[in-house]
Design an enzyme around this catalytic site. Sequence first.
Site, PDB file in Angstrom:
ATOM      1  N   ASP A   1      -2.166   7.874   8.466  1.00  0.00           N
ATOM      2  CA  ASP A   1      -3.046   6.900   9.104  1.00  0.00           C
ATOM      3  C   ASP A   1      -2.185   5.961   9.955  1.00  0.00           C
ATOM      4  O   ASP A   1      -1.032   6.274  10.246  1.00  0.00           O
ATOM      5  CB  ASP A   1      -3.913   6.151   8.082  1.00  0.00           C
ATOM      6  CG  ASP A   1      -3.111   5.280   7.126  1.00  0.00           C
ATOM      7  OD1 ASP A   1      -1.906   5.057   7.365  1.00  0.00           O
ATOM      8  OD2 ASP A   1      -3.685   4.806   6.121  1.00  0.00           O
TER       9      ASP A   1
ATOM     10  N   HIS B   1       0.789   4.594   7.328  1.00  0.00           N
ATOM     11  CA  HIS B   1       1.302   5.285   6.143  1.00  0.00           C
ATOM     12  C   HIS B   1       1.703   6.719   6.472  1.00  0.00           C
ATOM     13  O   HIS B   1       0.980   7.422   7.172  1.00  0.00           O
ATOM     14  CB  HIS B   1       0.245   5.285   5.028  1.00  0.00           C
ATOM     15  CG  HIS B   1      -0.197   3.920   4.637  1.00  0.00           C
ATOM     16  ND1 HIS B   1      -1.401   3.389   5.055  1.00  0.00           N
ATOM     17  CD2 HIS B   1       0.404   2.965   3.884  1.00  0.00           C
ATOM     18  CE1 HIS B   1      -1.529   2.160   4.564  1.00  0.00           C
ATOM     19  NE2 HIS B   1      -0.445   1.877   3.861  1.00  0.00           N
TER      20      HIS B   1
ATOM     21  N   SER C   1       0.803  -1.226   0.000  1.00  0.00           N
ATOM     22  CA  SER C   1       0.000   0.000   0.000  1.00  0.00           C
ATOM     23  C   SER C   1       0.835   1.274   0.000  1.00  0.00           C
ATOM     24  O   SER C   1       0.344   2.325  -0.420  1.00  0.00           O
ATOM     25  CB  SER C   1      -0.941   0.005   1.205  1.00  0.00           C
ATOM     26  OG  SER C   1      -0.228  -0.223   2.411  1.00  0.00           O
TER      27      SER C   1
END
Length: 359
Positions: free
Chosen positions: A314, A317, A39
């Site tokens: 978050d 990240h 991600s």
Amino acid sequence: MAKNRNIIIFIGVLTSLTFASFPANVSGEPPLLFTFGDSSYDVGNTKFFSSEYYPAAMWPYGESLDKPSGRWCDGNIVSDFVGRLIGIHEPIPPVLDPKAGLSHGASFAVAGATVLLSQSDTMSFGEQISKFVELRTTWSDKERAEAIYMIYIGADDYLNFTKSHPNANRVEQLAHVAIVLKRLFRGLMILYRLGGARKLAVQNLGPLGCLPIVRQEFATGESCMEMVNFMVTTHNERLSRVLSAMTVAYHSLQYSLFDLNGEITRRINEPTLYGYTDTTTSCCGTGSRNAYGCGYSNVHSNLCSYQKSFLYFDGRHTTEKTNENIANMFYSGDNNVVSPLNIRDLVGKSVTSLPVQEI
């Protein structure tokens, strides 16, 4: 006369600075850029791959860009900034987008990706490479040889192991690291031999035990989770040796290895030095570290008022500010942060040993 001479000197200095700001690619054109990973490098592939709910396509992701873009960030990610630095003006697209134009490269990264076998809702590192090999004739041998291949993978291998084996002993932890590195090496070799990759730009793993989501889920308080950080440190040490050994065996292979772990650790330990007010709590989310639920419609997430003061957007990240800083160092940093070459020098290196196949 002296005045004219000073003008000429000024113009010469200005010209040299202008040209120095552009990458010195041997072909005169920006190289292609390909990215592989999880991600942290995903630019929207998850949306096309999985039918699961996709938080990164929802507000407040993309907050700094005024709209979500499929990136797990408030704005741009590391590879976006690197693409601009090497001369690519448009972000490289997610390869799974059927409308994507692949003339400047593509991202193969998918959220949740692992080095080991993947679950049904993501693509493993090996599956991403297989997709690249499947598409390799889209680009010429020379284009693929001169391209930059950015890789960040392995975080989910260690986070998943920690969740499923919280009481694993050192022997079991080291055995897991060995398996991950063996599979990672295999993937890199396929990328080199069948894909034609000659220039790798690899980020080592950050201090995963210090992620807000890990601190929150494992209730570590002000400490990081030692078990996962031990595996990460071992992984990073061995990754460096793997890449070095590959260049000894294959002289046409060159690489940049960025010390993400060191840079993130320094920011956690000295936040004010880097302009942060918080390096252990997320900007977006809920819970003791504000680390869960960002982008979920059924979660009432908190959102910080100023993303640039946070290291993490978050639970796992980093913010756009952090990503830009990392990208700049990856591109032009010294040997204290990226070695044996930075990406700027990697772009400028000539490629030898064509054609692609060496087996």
